[in-house]
Each structure stands twice: as structure tokens, then as C-alpha cells.
Design an enzyme around this catalytic site. Structure first.
Site, PDB file in Angstrom:
ATOM      1  N   ARG A 291       0.846  -1.208   0.000  1.00 21.64           N
ATOM      2  CA  ARG A 291       0.000   0.000   0.000  1.00 21.64           C
ATOM      3  C   ARG A 291       0.875   1.250   0.000  1.00 21.64           C
ATOM      4  O   ARG A 291       0.594   2.242  -0.662  1.00 21.64           O
ATOM      5  CB  ARG A 291      -0.949  -0.007   1.217  1.00 21.64           C
ATOM      6  CG  ARG A 291      -1.643   1.332   1.429  1.00 21.64           C
ATOM      7  CD  ARG A 291      -2.906   1.280   2.292  1.00 21.64           C
ATOM      8  NE  ARG A 291      -2.900   0.353   3.393  1.00 21.64           N
ATOM      9  CZ  ARG A 291      -2.240   0.521   4.546  1.00 21.64           C
ATOM     10  NH1 ARG A 291      -1.503   1.591   4.755  1.00 21.64           N
ATOM     11  NH2 ARG A 291      -2.302  -0.406   5.480  1.00 21.64           N
TER      12      ARG A 291
ATOM     13  N   TYR B  45     -18.061  15.771 -15.820  1.00 21.32           N
ATOM     14  CA  TYR B  45     -18.448  14.368 -15.757  1.00 21.32           C
ATOM     15  C   TYR B  45     -19.514  14.162 -14.671  1.00 21.32           C
ATOM     16  O   TYR B  45     -19.366  14.654 -13.548  1.00 21.32           O
ATOM     17  CB  TYR B  45     -17.193  13.537 -15.442  1.00 21.32           C
ATOM     18  CG  TYR B  45     -17.458  12.072 -15.229  1.00 21.32           C
ATOM     19  CD1 TYR B  45     -17.944  11.283 -16.263  1.00 21.32           C
ATOM     20  CD2 TYR B  45     -17.202  11.472 -14.008  1.00 21.32           C
ATOM     21  CE1 TYR B  45     -18.178   9.934 -16.071  1.00 21.32           C
ATOM     22  CE2 TYR B  45     -17.431  10.123 -13.809  1.00 21.32           C
ATOM     23  CZ  TYR B  45     -17.926   9.360 -14.848  1.00 21.32           C
ATOM     24  OH  TYR B  45     -18.153   8.025 -14.649  1.00 21.32           O
TER      25      TYR B  45
ATOM     26  N   ASP C 115      -9.134  18.068 -14.586  1.00 18.32           N
ATOM     27  CA  ASP C 115      -9.364  16.687 -15.024  1.00 18.32           C
ATOM     28  C   ASP C 115      -8.963  16.626 -16.497  1.00 18.32           C
ATOM     29  O   ASP C 115      -9.639  17.186 -17.358  1.00 18.32           O
ATOM     30  CB  ASP C 115     -10.848  16.344 -14.820  1.00 18.32           C
ATOM     31  CG  ASP C 115     -11.183  14.905 -15.223  1.00 18.32           C
ATOM     32  OD1 ASP C 115     -10.442  14.333 -16.041  1.00 18.32           O
ATOM     33  OD2 ASP C 115     -12.193  14.372 -14.719  1.00 18.32           O
TER      34      ASP C 115
ATOM     35  N   LYS D 206      -9.719   5.541 -19.234  1.00 12.39           N
ATOM     36  CA  LYS D 206     -10.069   6.007 -20.564  1.00 12.39           C
ATOM     37  C   LYS D 206      -8.830   5.968 -21.477  1.00 12.39           C
ATOM     38  O   LYS D 206      -8.324   4.907 -21.725  1.00 12.39           O
ATOM     39  CB  LYS D 206     -10.694   7.397 -20.458  1.00 12.39           C
ATOM     40  CG  LYS D 206     -11.737   7.527 -19.324  1.00 12.39           C
ATOM     41  CD  LYS D 206     -12.968   6.673 -19.509  1.00 12.39           C
ATOM     42  CE  LYS D 206     -13.859   6.583 -18.265  1.00 12.39           C
ATOM     43  NZ  LYS D 206     -14.266   7.853 -17.672  1.00 12.39           N
TER      44      LYS D 206
HETATM   45  C1  LIG Z   1     -14.781   8.291 -16.370  1.00 11.93           C
HETATM   46  C2  LIG Z   1     -14.411   9.626 -15.882  1.00 11.93           C
HETATM   47  C3  LIG Z   1     -14.149   9.849 -14.530  1.00 11.93           C
HETATM   48  C4  LIG Z   1     -14.277   8.766 -13.495  1.00 11.93           C
HETATM   49  O1  LIG Z   1     -13.281   7.805 -13.659  1.00 11.93           O
HETATM   50  P1  LIG Z   1     -13.433   6.246 -13.295  1.00 11.93           P
HETATM   51  O2  LIG Z   1     -12.154   5.678 -13.754  1.00 11.93           O
HETATM   52  O3  LIG Z   1     -14.628   5.746 -14.031  1.00 11.93           O
HETATM   53  O4  LIG Z   1     -13.624   6.157 -11.824  1.00 11.93           O
HETATM   54  C5  LIG Z   1     -13.752  11.124 -14.163  1.00 11.93           C
HETATM   55  N1  LIG Z   1     -13.637  12.131 -15.055  1.00 11.93           N
HETATM   56  C6  LIG Z   1     -13.902  11.941 -16.361  1.00 11.93           C
HETATM   57  C7  LIG Z   1     -13.740  13.059 -17.320  1.00 11.93           C
HETATM   58  C8  LIG Z   1     -14.295  10.688 -16.825  1.00 11.93           C
HETATM   59  O5  LIG Z   1     -14.578  10.514 -18.118  1.00 11.93           O
END
Ligand SMILES: *Cc1c(COP(=O)(O)O)cnc(C)c1O
Length: 373
Positions: A49, A101, A173, A198
Site C-alpha cells: 500500500r 463528468y 481533469d 479512458k
Molecule cells: C470516467 C471519468 C471519470 C471517473 O473515472 P473512473 O475511472 O470511471 O472512476 C472522471 N472524469 C472523467 C472526465 C471521466 O470521463
């Protein structure tokens, strides 16, 4: 030595990490515990961890890619956001943008209800309106650019300047553009987060998140907090993400080339009311002429899979109203353009003509079926 290009760095992640075996591919260290020679003597690893060699290799690369000082690989994009928000407490105020999101919006709602952290949402238009949202207890500005799913680009340098003036942590983000198209830390942001599920992973096979920070003291805070919470990315998932990252530049290039071609096709189609594509990256949103066309279109497409994600090599089609953004009340969604006519594409790396042909046959069929157009 000349600084290596990012393309080179990603292709080489994990190579030359094991002196003993010369393994070219990063080994997956599943061991949770690490032997100590004596009291106070360790190899640098104690417990997984706290630190893990496979995770370290990934984190080093993520930090370089995003121009950061240190990176943290987390169990999901949402846990990356949760980790970042450990910096805040009851009474703090955060400014975000409306078009984010849906899962982030949902988490913010929960933080507001449970921890009394207040949130305000800016529409992304005029910076004076943003100034009006500032309160004495404002602590951070959290954005996505391009916005999601309306694909509007915000001016990072201008927002960084604003955040600095008002002593806000500037959090971006960067899931949609990735460091290939945009490096917010270099433009003045303090923290970058990713849903590495993604584009960074890129193959629809690993759930992962990343936090990258510029400031060493902030990095120390997050290192300690991540160890305390434990939402780290598991070794096998780190390896999958390393594997995905190696082709990040190749993939992004193809995603973008394909998306530009698909956007041009959509622009000229009579069933498409408006195309939202900022010219970069692989994500496109568009308004279809009539809401009643959405469901038949989703059913007639053969290559675009109707699924709720993005950034993988396979093309996906998403309906934000009922999928990614279902947690935003319809009235709120409608007020800023996230209507029931909006459809989002994650354009994959297939042959672009095949993708265009798929959309073309889909539109023809729904036009005949629904009789609109
Ligand atoms: C999918 C997504 C998230 C969340 O991420 P996870 O890996 O599904 O927990 C946050 N921000 C954006 C822009 C996303 O497309």
C-alpha cells in the site's frame, strides 16, 4: 543529456528496471510484503500500500508525461478525485464548472450533504461571473477542458492566473485530451487528475485513476494521504496501464485523425443539428435532429458500441442523458445544453471510412424507420 521526448519515455516504461534479470518488460510485483535486513534497513519497499515497484514505474512515467513533480496511481478516476479532495474540510468552498463528468457532480453532491463542503458551478463563459462566485472560504477551482459532454475548451492560462490571484488550488481533469494534447501543469494548474480507465489505459480493460502534482509539499501530503486511505492501483492493473501507455501517442494520433474525419462527415449530415468538436482529440458530441432518432440509431449501428465509457481503441457511442450524466437533474441539464438530443462519440482507432460508413447506414435506416428528416 538531451531530455527525451515523451513518445520515447512511454515506449520505454519499465525497461531496465530489473538489474538482476534484465527484463525488458516491467515485472508485476505481487508481493505485498518486503523483507527487511535489520531494524531500520529496507530496500525502499515495506508494504505494497505504501510502495510497490510496478506502481513506482508507472507513477514515474505519469509524472514526466504531465510535467509533474510526483504522480499517484489510484484504483479509479473517482478515487483520484476523492484523494485530491482529502485536502479540503467542512466549511470549505469549491468552484467547479457546470459541464463536468456526471460522476464528479454526484460525488460533489455527496460531499456537500455529508461533509458540508460547499460547491458553486460556473457556466464556463465569462470570467467576471467566476469572480462573483468567490467567497472567503473558497479553496479550489476544479475544471474539465474540453468540458464534458459539450466539448468546450476553457483557457487554462487565464484560469490559472485567476486561481493564483484568489489563492485557489487549480485542479484539472485531463482525461479527454491527455498529456498528448494538453499539459495543464505547464500552464499553471496545481493538480491534474485522470480517469486512466479512458485514454491512458486505452483498451477498455482496466479501471484506474491518476493524480499528478507540481508542488513537492502537496505531493508529500498526497503520498501520506494515499498511504493512509489505501485506494492505490493494484500491481496487475499498474502493469495493464503501463502496457496501454506505451502506445498512447500512436493511439491519440489515430483517435484524432479519425475524429476529425467523423466530425466532418457529421457536419454535412442533414439529421445532425450541430456538431461539438473542438478540433482536437477523439471525442465528439452532436445534437441529432430529433430525440426520437436516438434509440433507433443506437440499435442500428454495427461498429459503434452503445456503452458508457470512452478512450478505448473500440469506438463507442454514449447517450449522456441516461448514462454518464444521469445524476444531473433534467432541468439543470437542459438549462446548459445537455439535452435529450445530445449523443457522444468516442472515436476509436478503426479505419475511419468504416466508422463513417457505419454512421451513414445507421442514419439512413433510422430516417426510413422513424420517418423524420
Ligand atoms: C470516467 C471519468 C471519470 C471517473 O473515472 P473512473 O475511472 O470511471 O472512476 C472522471 N472524469 C472523467 C472526465 C471521466 O470521463
Amino acid at each position: 543529456m538531451v531530455r527525451l521526448k515523451r513518445e520515447t519515455i512511454v515506449a520505454q516504461i519499465g525497461n531496465k528496471k530489473c538489474e538482476k534479470t534484465g527484463a525488458v518488460n516491467m515485472p508485476i510485483y505481487l508481493s505485498t510484503a518486503y523483507r527487511h535486513e535489520d531494524i531500520g534497513r529496507s530496500t525502499g519497499f515495506d508494504y505494497t500500500r505504501t510502495g510497490n515497484p510496478t506502481r513506482d514505474a508507472l507513477q514515474e512515467a505519469l509524472a514526466v508525461l504531465e510535467d509533474g513533480y510526483q504522480a499517484f496511481a489510484t484504483s479509479s478516476g473517482m478515487s483520484a478525485i476523492q484523494l485530491v479532495f482529502e485536502k479540503f474540510q467542512t466549511g470549505d468552498h469549491i468552484i467547479s464548472i457546470q459541464d463536468i463528468y456526471g460522476g464528479s457532480f454526484r460525488l460533489f453532491q455527496q460531499m456537500e450533504a455529508k461533509y458540508q463542503i460547499a460547491f458553486s458551478y460556473w457556466d464556463g463563459n465569462v470570467i467576471d461571473d467566476l469572480t462573483e462566485l468567490i467567497r472567503p472560504e473558497s479553496k479550489a477551482l476544479f475544471i474539465e477542458t474540453p468540458s464534458n459532454p459539450l466539448m468546450r475548451e476553457l483557457n487554462l492560462a487565464e484560469l490559472a492566473q485567476f486561481a493564483k490571484e484568489h489563492r485557489l488550488l487549480f485542479i484539472v481533469d485531463n482525461t479527454f485530451y491527455t498529456p498528448v494534447f494538453q499539459r495543464p501543469l505547464a500552464q499553471g494548474a496545481d493538480i491534474v487528475i485522470h480517469s486512466a480507465t479512458k485514454y491512458l489505459g486505452g483498451h477498455n480493460d482496466v479501471l484506474a485513476g491518476a493524480v499528478i502534482v507540481k508542488d513537492p509539499s502537496l505531493a508529500a501530503f498526497y503520498e501520506e494521504t494515499l498511504n493512509a486511505i489505501g485506494c492505490v492501483l493494484a500491481p496487475f492493473d499498474c502493469w495493464l496501464l503501463i502496457r496501454g501507455l506505451k502506445t498512447l501517442y500512436l493511439r491519440m494520433k489515430q483517435h484524432q485523425e479519425n475524429a476529425q474525419a467523423v466530425a466532418a462527415f457529421l457536419e454535412g449530415h442533414p439529421l445532425v443539428q450541430q456538431v461539438l468538436y473542438p478540433g482536437k482529440g477523439g471525442m465528439i458530441s452532436f445534437y441529432i435532429q430529433d430525440e426520437r432518432l436516438v434509440s433507433p440509431l443506437l440499435r442500428t449501428l454495427k461498429l459503434f458500441t452503445f456503452a458508457e465509457s470512452l478512450g478505448g481503441v473500440e469506438s463507442l457511442i454514449t447517450y449522456p442523458a441516461t448514462q454518464t450524466h444521469a445524476d444531473i437533474p433534467k432541468k439543470v441539464r437542459d438549462s446548459y445544453g445537455l439535452t435529450n438530443q445530445l449523443v457522444r462519440l468516442s472515436v476509436g482507432i478503426e479505419a475511419k471510412q468504416d466508422l463513417i460508413n457505419d454512421l451513414s447506414q445507421g442514419f439512413s435506416k433510422v430516417e426510413a424507420e422513424v420517418g423524420i428528416g
